[in-house]
Design an enzyme around this catalytic site. Structure first.
Site, PDB file in Angstrom:
ATOM      1  N   ASP A 146       0.848  -1.187   0.000  1.00 37.93           N
ATOM      2  CA  ASP A 146       0.000   0.000   0.000  1.00 37.93           C
ATOM      3  C   ASP A 146       0.885   1.240   0.000  1.00 37.93           C
ATOM      4  OD1 ASP A 146      -3.015   0.971   0.733  1.00 37.93           O
ATOM      5  OD2 ASP A 146      -1.528   2.251   1.694  1.00 37.93           O
ATOM      6  N   ASN A 154      -2.651  13.036  -3.998  1.00 39.23           N
ATOM      7  CA  ASN A 154      -3.736  13.514  -4.856  1.00 39.23           C
ATOM      8  C   ASN A 154      -4.234  14.883  -4.432  1.00 39.23           C
ATOM      9  OD1 ASN A 154      -3.934  11.354  -6.677  1.00 39.23           O
ATOM     10  ND2 ASN A 154      -5.198  10.166  -5.281  1.00 39.23           N
ATOM     11  N   HIS A 159      -4.751  14.516  -9.221  1.00 41.21           N
ATOM     12  CA  HIS A 159      -4.841  13.100  -9.576  1.00 41.21           C
ATOM     13  C   HIS A 159      -3.832  12.662 -10.637  1.00 41.21           C
ATOM     14  CE1 HIS A 159      -8.291  11.977  -7.107  1.00 41.21           C
ATOM     15  NE2 HIS A 159      -8.778  13.174  -7.365  1.00 41.21           N
ATOM     16  N   ASP A 163      -1.628   9.294 -10.378  1.00 39.93           N
ATOM     17  CA  ASP A 163      -1.512   8.299 -11.449  1.00 39.93           C
ATOM     18  C   ASP A 163      -0.045   8.025 -11.781  1.00 39.93           C
ATOM     19  OD1 ASP A 163      -4.255   8.239 -11.524  1.00 39.93           O
ATOM     20  OD2 ASP A 163      -4.433   9.417 -13.366  1.00 39.93           O
ATOM     21  N   GLU A 189      -4.703   2.294  -4.277  1.00 39.61           N
ATOM     22  CA  GLU A 189      -3.248   2.377  -4.187  1.00 39.61           C
ATOM     23  C   GLU A 189      -2.634   1.092  -3.645  1.00 39.61           C
ATOM     24  OE1 GLU A 189      -4.824   4.439  -0.395  1.00 39.61           O
ATOM     25  OE2 GLU A 189      -5.439   4.084  -2.471  1.00 39.61           O
TER      26      GLU A 189
END
Length: 262
Positions: A146, A154, A159, A163, A189
């Site tokens: 994680d 973010n 975002h 990404d 994630e």
């Protein structure tokens, strides 16, 4: 009729190409035929001649090329050439449908953003590898990873930055894992690793290499260097005997890693 039924029944492009060249040879009484692409011959029927007459037609649709159908024989009539053109027009429709079918199947098992297997494919691979480990008596490691404070990335940078982080982490997994291993995007994630024939020490060494490489990875967004880390939970077979227990144990270990400072 046989040709149409065969095309309708198949979603395998290689199988379709074989049906196409075989049907074309039989229908025109050709000596033989081939389908060739830029990389070489991909299907053959009969015994193509070097002499005599030939019929050649390209199998193309929507800018996609499936190769060139070439037939050879001592003599072809005008109706033979018309027949081959008609067969080719039906064939390319079937080939395009098969290509689209393969794309849909692939997308159903892949994460669009990272290009990695998705959770569905990972769970299937875990079940397969667990059965193999049970038969062979070899260890199996399952890992959940994680990315730490991903929401903050973010929120602060947008975002697209998030990404980018996910893609970078995916690239690290591809760089460090063996061909026999599987890495997948588990969701959000989170990522999952299936490590066949890997004991606890081997899994821990690999995870530490992944963790360290991510920590030292230069990920920049608009000139800003992001500091990204990840937490991991490792579970082992035979300590955990089922896929559900492996997943739960890895999740528990990941939660403990998070609570212990990430």
């Amino acid at each position: 009729l046989r040709f149409g039924e065969a095309l309708a029944a198949a979603h395998d492009i290689d199988q379709l190409l074989g049906v196409i060249v075989t049907t074309a040879v039989e229908s025109t009484r050709a000596t033989g035929g081939t389908i060739r692409s830029h990389s070489g011959e991909i299907a053959r029927a009969g015994k193509p001649l070097t002499g005599g007459q030939t019929i050649s037609v390209r199998l193309e649709v929507g800018g996609e090329s499936f190769g060139t159908l070439a037939l050879s024989g001592p003599r072809f009539e005008a109706e033979d050439r018309e027949l081959v053109a008609s067969l080719a027009s039906h064939a390319v429709t079937a080939l395009e449908n098969a290509r689209l079918h393969q794309i849909v199947q692939r997308q159903a098992l892949l994460d669009v953003l990272t290009g990695m297997p998705n959770r569905r494919q990972c769970e299937s691979a875990l079940a397969t590898e667990l059965s193999q480990a049970q038969r062979s008596g070899t260890p199996l490691a399952f890992v959940l990873a994680d990315i730490d404070h991903f929401k903050a990335v973010n929120d602060r940078h947008g975002h697209p930055a998030g990404d980018l982080v996910l893609r970078e982490f995916s690239d690290i997994l591809r760089e460090l894992m063996r061909e026999s291993d599987l890495a997948a995007r588990w969701g959000g994630e989170e990522f999952a690793l299936v490590l066949p024939d890997t004991d606890e020490q081997g899994a821990t060494v690999l995870v530490e290499r992944i963790r360290s490489m991510l920590e030292h990875r230069a990920i920049t967004v608009d000139g800003y260097l992001l500091s990204v880390t990840a937490s991991f939970g490792v579970a082992m077979y035979p300590q955990e005997r089922t896929a559900a227990r492996l997943i739960a144990a890895a999740d528990e270990a990941l939660y403990l890693a998070k609570r212990s400072g990430r």
